[in-house]
Motif scaffolding. Structure first.
Motif, PDB file in Angstrom:
ATOM      1  N   ASN A 178      -3.450 -36.858  27.140  1.00  0.00           N
ATOM      2  CA  ASN A 178      -3.875 -35.738  26.295  1.00  0.00           C
ATOM      3  C   ASN A 178      -2.858 -34.606  26.271  1.00  0.00           C
ATOM      4  O   ASN A 178      -3.208 -33.465  25.972  1.00  0.00           O
ATOM      5  CB  ASN A 178      -5.226 -35.203  26.777  1.00  0.00           C
ATOM      6  CG  ASN A 178      -6.354 -36.183  26.570  1.00  0.00           C
ATOM      7  OD1 ASN A 178      -6.829 -36.380  25.462  1.00  0.00           O
ATOM      8  ND2 ASN A 178      -6.783 -36.818  27.649  1.00  0.00           N
ATOM      9  N   VAL A 179      -1.612 -34.932  26.559  1.00  0.00           N
ATOM     10  CA  VAL A 179      -0.584 -33.890  26.614  1.00  0.00           C
ATOM     11  C   VAL A 179      -0.366 -33.237  25.253  1.00  0.00           C
ATOM     12  O   VAL A 179       0.025 -32.068  25.171  1.00  0.00           O
ATOM     13  CB  VAL A 179       0.742 -34.499  27.139  1.00  0.00           C
ATOM     14  CG1 VAL A 179       1.294 -35.531  26.172  1.00  0.00           C
ATOM     15  CG2 VAL A 179       1.769 -33.410  27.408  1.00  0.00           C
ATOM     16  N   SER A 180      -0.634 -33.954  24.169  1.00  0.00           N
ATOM     17  CA  SER A 180      -0.436 -33.389  22.834  1.00  0.00           C
ATOM     18  C   SER A 180      -1.621 -32.545  22.375  1.00  0.00           C
ATOM     19  O   SER A 180      -1.553 -31.886  21.336  1.00  0.00           O
ATOM     20  CB  SER A 180      -0.195 -34.513  21.818  1.00  0.00           C
ATOM     21  OG  SER A 180      -1.299 -35.395  21.760  1.00  0.00           O
ATOM     22  N   ASN A 181      -2.710 -32.558  23.138  1.00  0.00           N
ATOM     23  CA  ASN A 181      -3.914 -31.787  22.814  1.00  0.00           C
ATOM     24  C   ASN A 181      -4.021 -30.647  23.812  1.00  0.00           C
ATOM     25  O   ASN A 181      -4.492 -30.829  24.938  1.00  0.00           O
ATOM     26  CB  ASN A 181      -5.147 -32.685  22.875  1.00  0.00           C
ATOM     27  CG  ASN A 181      -6.408 -31.980  22.410  1.00  0.00           C
ATOM     28  OD1 ASN A 181      -6.496 -30.759  22.412  1.00  0.00           O
ATOM     29  ND2 ASN A 181      -7.405 -32.755  22.012  1.00  0.00           N
ATOM     30  N   SER A 182      -3.592 -29.471  23.423  1.00  0.00           N
ATOM     31  CA  SER A 182      -3.524 -28.344  24.356  1.00  0.00           C
ATOM     32  C   SER A 182      -4.902 -27.953  24.892  1.00  0.00           C
ATOM     33  O   SER A 182      -5.029 -27.558  26.059  1.00  0.00           O
ATOM     34  CB  SER A 182      -2.864 -27.138  23.684  1.00  0.00           C
ATOM     35  OG  SER A 182      -3.581 -26.735  22.530  1.00  0.00           O
TER      36      SER A 182
ATOM     37  N   LEU B 220       6.430 -31.992  31.371  1.00  0.00           N
ATOM     38  CA  LEU B 220       4.984 -32.185  31.468  1.00  0.00           C
ATOM     39  C   LEU B 220       4.442 -31.566  32.745  1.00  0.00           C
ATOM     40  O   LEU B 220       3.477 -30.780  32.709  1.00  0.00           O
ATOM     41  CB  LEU B 220       4.652 -33.678  31.431  1.00  0.00           C
ATOM     42  CG  LEU B 220       3.215 -34.054  31.829  1.00  0.00           C
ATOM     43  CD1 LEU B 220       2.219 -33.472  30.846  1.00  0.00           C
ATOM     44  CD2 LEU B 220       3.057 -35.562  31.935  1.00  0.00           C
TER      45      LEU B 220
END
Length: 309
Positions: A95-99, A151
């Motif tokens: 979920n790194v792209s979903n802040s 990350l």
């Protein structure tokens, strides 16, 4: 006779010399073999202490196994807080792209880390993480190093912002809730819905239960805010189950925001303790975000068809 005695001494010396470190039958302080490893995968000897088992050691092939192996090798085997990060790491990475989801995962992780009594040095996780990824990725390069370092630096920044706060917030909120008498609790039960309906009139269509049921929901809500600090792991599971039930109820997620606002306004009527109020608001906001996510993820075509029937 002298020659036979010399040959016997030579044979005994050769026998003693032939015992290797890993082949020794001596036990360490932990009850394992002298190598001290907990398993073959962690560089120890086999269960019977024989060299053959050690030579047949299998190399870890998953990230979790490789991480545990490297943590033991690098001297971090007793840093149990790393297990909490490891158990949440898959959700963090995916979920790194979903802040918003990343912040949610870090918030929950901070609550779990708050239960650890020892010192927590977050850069240690990064060192073990990179060592494990280098071992698993055959085409590891500088771009991988930069990306994974970026990350973890973001995760570390979010965790450091909350470090030390959950324990203080739990204490303040527990003191406040413990001080509420029956009269104050009755104010919460009644005023919560009045504030909520004033902020979101459409919410009245979804709260048509009996007064007893509505009072139960209000009491449960107050208890959940404190339980989130006390047992975050269990609460994550309970909130996920609650969110899926709300999918069946067909409650719009845009009502959660006004409901949280109404609850905070009511609590503000009962206390002037800013720390307790902030602890309540933060916990309830986290619960709201988790419920919203679970409902959105659970609102599949199948679930919608079930609701229609």
């Amino acid at each position: 006779a002298d020659k036979m005695a010399e040959e016997a001494k030579a044979a005994e010396a050769k026998k003693k010399k032939g015992k290797s470190w890993f082949g020794s039958s001596k036990k360490g302080s932990d009850g394992k073999g002298a190598a001290g490893g907990e398993s073959a995968g962690e560089g120890g000897s086999g269960g019977d202490g024989s060299g053959a088992d050690y030579r047949n050691t299998s190399v870890p092939k998953t990230y979790d196994d490789m991480f545990m192996f490297n943590a033991a090798v690098m001297g971090f085997g007793n840093h149990m807080w790393m297990n909490e990060v490891l158990s949440s790491f898959d959700a963090v990475v995916t979920n790194v792209s979903n802040s918003y989801r990343l912040q949610e995962e870090c918030d929950v992780l901070s609550l779990r880390l708050a239960k650890y009594k020892g010192n927590i040095h977050l850069p240690e996780y990064k060192a073990v993480m990179l060592a494990s990824l280098r071992s698993l990725c055959k085409e590891w390069g500088s771009n991988h190093e930069i990306a994974w370092s970026w990350l973890w630096e973001n995760v570390e920044r979010m965790l450091k912002a909350l470090m030390g706060k959950p324990a203080a917030q739990e204490k303040a909120l527990a003191a406040l809730i413990g001080s509420l008498g029956e009269a104050e609790l009755m104010i919460v039960r009644k005023e919560v819905y009045q504030k909520f309906f004033a902020l979101a009139p459409a919410g009245q269509d979804y709260f048509k239960q009996s007064t007893t049921r509505l009072y139960f929901i209000a009491d449960k809500l107050v208890a959940m805010t404190l339980d989130m600090y006390k047992d975050p792991k269990r609460m994550v599971e309970d909130i996920s189950a609650l969110g899926l039930r709300h999918v069946g109820y067909g409650i719009p997620t845009d009502l959660f925001g006004p409901f949280v606002t109404g609850c905070v306004q009511v609590l503000r009527m009962l206390t002037d303790n800013d720390a307790a109020e902030e602890a309540f608001r933060w916990s309830l906001s986290l619960i709201s975000r988790m419920l919203t996510r679970v409902i959105n993820e659970g609102s599949t075509i199948v679930m919608k068809a079930i609701n229609a029937n």
